[in-house]
Design an enzyme around this catalytic site. Structure first.
Site, PDB file in Angstrom:
ATOM      1  CG  ASP A  50      -1.803   1.207   1.312  1.00 48.98           C
ATOM      2  OD1 ASP A  50      -2.919   1.091   0.777  1.00 48.98           O
ATOM      3  OD2 ASP A  50      -1.404   2.258   1.853  1.00 48.98           O
ATOM      4  CE1 TYR A  55       0.320   7.944   2.473  1.00 50.35           C
ATOM      5  CE2 TYR A  55       0.879   5.685   1.962  1.00 50.35           C
ATOM      6  CZ  TYR A  55       0.007   6.607   2.486  1.00 50.35           C
ATOM      7  OH  TYR A  55      -1.183   6.181   3.025  1.00 50.35           O
ATOM      8  CE  LYS A  84      -3.875   4.651   0.615  1.00 46.72           C
ATOM      9  NZ  LYS A  84      -2.439   4.509   0.931  1.00 46.72           N
ATOM     10  CG  HIS A 117      -5.083   9.571   0.220  1.00 48.35           C
ATOM     11  ND1 HIS A 117      -3.749   9.551  -0.077  1.00 48.35           N
ATOM     12  CD2 HIS A 117      -5.155   9.200   1.530  1.00 48.35           C
ATOM     13  CE1 HIS A 117      -3.051   9.202   0.984  1.00 48.35           C
ATOM     14  NE2 HIS A 117      -3.877   8.983   1.980  1.00 48.35           N
TER      15      HIS A 117
HETATM   16  P1  NAP Z   1       0.388   1.204  11.783  1.00 48.40           P
HETATM   17  O1  NAP Z   1       0.576   0.162  10.752  1.00 48.40           O
HETATM   18  O2  NAP Z   1      -0.756   1.147  12.706  1.00 48.40           O
HETATM   19  O3  NAP Z   1       1.655   1.291  12.730  1.00 48.40           O
HETATM   20  C1  NAP Z   1       2.920   1.453  12.276  1.00 48.40           C
HETATM   21  C2  NAP Z   1       3.816   1.652  13.514  1.00 48.40           C
HETATM   22  O4  NAP Z   1       3.848   0.469  14.292  1.00 48.40           O
HETATM   23  C3  NAP Z   1       5.188   1.994  13.097  1.00 48.40           C
HETATM   24  O5  NAP Z   1       5.675   2.952  14.014  1.00 48.40           O
HETATM   25  C4  NAP Z   1       5.947   0.682  13.261  1.00 48.40           C
HETATM   26  O6  NAP Z   1       7.282   0.973  13.605  1.00 48.40           O
HETATM   27  C5  NAP Z   1       5.203   0.003  14.381  1.00 48.40           C
HETATM   28  N1  NAP Z   1       5.134  -1.467  14.252  1.00 48.40           N
HETATM   29  C6  NAP Z   1       4.961  -2.209  13.132  1.00 48.40           C
HETATM   30  N2  NAP Z   1       4.910  -3.515  13.420  1.00 48.40           N
HETATM   31  C7  NAP Z   1       5.048  -3.617  14.768  1.00 48.40           C
HETATM   32  C8  NAP Z   1       5.099  -4.700  15.664  1.00 48.40           C
HETATM   33  N3  NAP Z   1       4.985  -5.952  15.243  1.00 48.40           N
HETATM   34  N4  NAP Z   1       5.268  -4.423  16.985  1.00 48.40           N
HETATM   35  C9  NAP Z   1       5.385  -3.165  17.440  1.00 48.40           C
HETATM   36  N5  NAP Z   1       5.351  -2.083  16.628  1.00 48.40           N
HETATM   37  C10 NAP Z   1       5.192  -2.310  15.302  1.00 48.40           C
HETATM   38  O7  NAP Z   1       0.380   2.686  11.171  1.00 48.40           O
HETATM   39  P2  NAP Z   1       0.343   3.499   9.868  1.00 48.40           P
HETATM   40  O8  NAP Z   1       1.641   3.462   9.135  1.00 48.40           O
HETATM   41  O9  NAP Z   1      -0.166   4.782  10.296  1.00 48.40           O
HETATM   42  O10 NAP Z   1      -0.749   2.764   8.939  1.00 48.40           O
HETATM   43  C11 NAP Z   1      -0.411   1.646   8.125  1.00 48.40           C
HETATM   44  C12 NAP Z   1      -0.438   1.981   6.647  1.00 48.40           C
HETATM   45  O11 NAP Z   1      -1.765   2.379   6.280  1.00 48.40           O
HETATM   46  C13 NAP Z   1       0.434   3.181   6.225  1.00 48.40           C
HETATM   47  O12 NAP Z   1       1.796   2.862   6.164  1.00 48.40           O
HETATM   48  C14 NAP Z   1      -0.212   3.521   4.917  1.00 48.40           C
HETATM   49  O13 NAP Z   1       0.227   2.622   3.911  1.00 48.40           O
HETATM   50  C15 NAP Z   1      -1.697   3.324   5.238  1.00 48.40           C
HETATM   51  N6  NAP Z   1      -2.380   4.562   5.689  1.00 48.40           N
HETATM   52  C16 NAP Z   1      -3.419   5.030   4.969  1.00 48.40           C
HETATM   53  C17 NAP Z   1      -4.074   6.187   5.345  1.00 48.40           C
HETATM   54  C18 NAP Z   1      -5.212   6.720   4.519  1.00 48.40           C
HETATM   55  O14 NAP Z   1      -5.625   7.885   4.734  1.00 48.40           O
HETATM   56  N7  NAP Z   1      -5.760   5.947   3.624  1.00 48.40           N
HETATM   57  C19 NAP Z   1      -3.693   6.871   6.513  1.00 48.40           C
HETATM   58  C20 NAP Z   1      -2.650   6.348   7.248  1.00 48.40           C
HETATM   59  C21 NAP Z   1      -2.013   5.193   6.854  1.00 48.40           C
HETATM   60  P3  NAP Z   1       8.557   0.368  12.785  1.00 48.40           P
HETATM   61  O15 NAP Z   1       8.469   0.826  11.375  1.00 48.40           O
HETATM   62  O16 NAP Z   1       9.712   0.966  13.534  1.00 48.40           O
HETATM   63  O17 NAP Z   1       8.446  -1.124  12.949  1.00 48.40           O
END
Ligand code: NAP
Length: 323
Positions: A50, A55, A84, A117
């Site tokens: 994704d 980004y 997106k 998005h």
């Molecule tokens: P997330 O996946 O909820 O959390 C990521 C965080 O958790 C990072 O700081 C990561 O750190 C840590 N992490 C990952 N695996 C872990 C584990 N097994 N144990 C402990 N910590 C862990 O957050 P997100 O990046 O906000 O959301 C995920 C994805 O969704 C994004 O990357 C993006 O592709 C998408 N997104 C979409 C939207 C939208 O508006 N459509 C908005 C936000 C995000 P490390 O990297 O240091 O492991």
């Protein structure tokens, strides 16, 4: 079937792998990390990636995918890639050029899924987040039903295989679903979803219309405080999640990811750390009991880590509705 290749079939017949690799990182993180992490994620079995124009890493993510195709790890058809359409390109005539820009950055012929998005239109231009002198966002008022016709045309041209939306509330989804002359329903609504914001009503609505809920921030995010609401508790430190994790000899992160999959959602997990990328693949190695699921359901407290507060006041600001 290898559990790692578990997929859901959305309303247009294409399949979405239930576990996706998130690639969003704040600007100060070198883009080379997205390249290396995406390559590693594909090596260890992630098949859904994704990203987004916003980004600013599609060049690196595309390079990672192409390099894993070139070295024989995967074929293009094994990878499910989502891009997106950013808020400054919601005017229908800007949609195809925006998608073509993403494809050019990626150096791919098509994306598997192209999603709007956010329903919040921002004035077109070179700025991702256009602001006036007083620092307020400059809104663009675009009829979402008109916008939707452009991804429909792009799908007919084969540029995305599937089309969907993100951050839409149920009224905005309804608007699209009831649009006269609708050609394709959105296959998904990608929204923030985790035990503290379990989106049960939106999920029910989506299921009733054969729309897949794709959960982002499923681990409670942890992006830098200036970008997300940091007054909120840290999801992965929740005692109920920790107790369930302990019982299954897993981690709270895995429990949070598993919860989404067992509800029928597709779930994204972002990590640029090899150990945690590997750990997140273990989501297929255990099952939560109905009692665990109920206990996790009970954690809901409508906490939004990404509330996009700057956009409050926009007529399409999605988060004022209950769901
Ligand atoms: P997330 O996946 O909820 O959390 C990521 C965080 O958790 C990072 O700081 C990561 O750190 C840590 N992490 C990952 N695996 C872990 C584990 N097994 N144990 C402990 N910590 C862990 O957050 P997100 O990046 O906000 O959301 C995920 C994805 O969704 C994004 O990357 C993006 O592709 C998408 N997104 C979409 C939207 C939208 O508006 N459509 C908005 C936000 C995000 P490390 O990297 O240091 O492991």
């Amino acid at each position: 079937m290898d559990p790692k290749s578990q997929k859901v079939k959305p309303n247009d017949g294409h399949f979405i792998p239930v576990l996706g690799f998130g690639t969003y990182a704040p600007e100060e993180v070198p883009k080379s990390e997205a390249l290396e992490a995406t390559k590693f994620a594909i090596e260890i079995g992630f098949r859904h990636v994704d990203s987004a124009h916003l980004y600013q890493n599609e060049e690196q993510v595309g390079q990672a995918i192409r390099s894993k195709i070139a070295d024989g790890t995967v074929k293009r058809e094994d990878i499910f890639y989502t891009s997106k359409l950013w808020c400054t390109s919601l005017r229908p005539e800007l949609v195809r050029p925006a998608l073509e820009k993403s494809l050019n950055n990626l150096q791919l012929d098509y994306v598997d899924l192209y999603i709007i998005h956010s329903p919040v239109g921002l004035v077109p231009g070179n700025e991702f987040v256009p602001k006036d002198e007083s620092g307020k966002l400059i809104f663009d008022l675009v009829d979402l039903c008109h916008t939707w016709e452009a991804p429909e045309q792009c799908k007919d041209a084969g540029l995305p295989k599937s089309i969907g939306v993100s951050n839409f509330n149920h009224k905005q989804l309804e608007k699209i679903l009831n649009k006269p002359g609708l050609k394709y329903k959105p296959v998904c609504n990608q929204v923030e979803c985790h035990p503290y914001l379990n989106q049960s009503k939106l999920l029910e609505f989506c299921k009733s219309h054969d729309i897949v809920l794709v959960a982002y921030a499923a681990l409670g995010s942890q992006i830098l405080p200036e970008r997300v609401n940091s007054n909120n508790p840290v999801l992965l430190e929740d005692p109920v999640l920790s107790a369930i994790a302990k019982k299954h000899k897993q981690t709270p992160a895995l429990v949070a990811l598993r919860y989404q999959i067992q509800r029928g959602d597709v779930v994204l997990a972002k990590s640029f750390n090899k150990k945690r990328i590997k750990e997140n693949m273990q989501v297929f190695d255990f099952e939560l009991t109905p009692e665990d699921m109920k206990a996790i359901d009970g954690l809901n407290r409508n906490i939004r880590y990404y509330d996009f507060q700057q956009a409050i006041g926009h007529p399409e600001y999605p988060f004022s509705e209950e769901y």
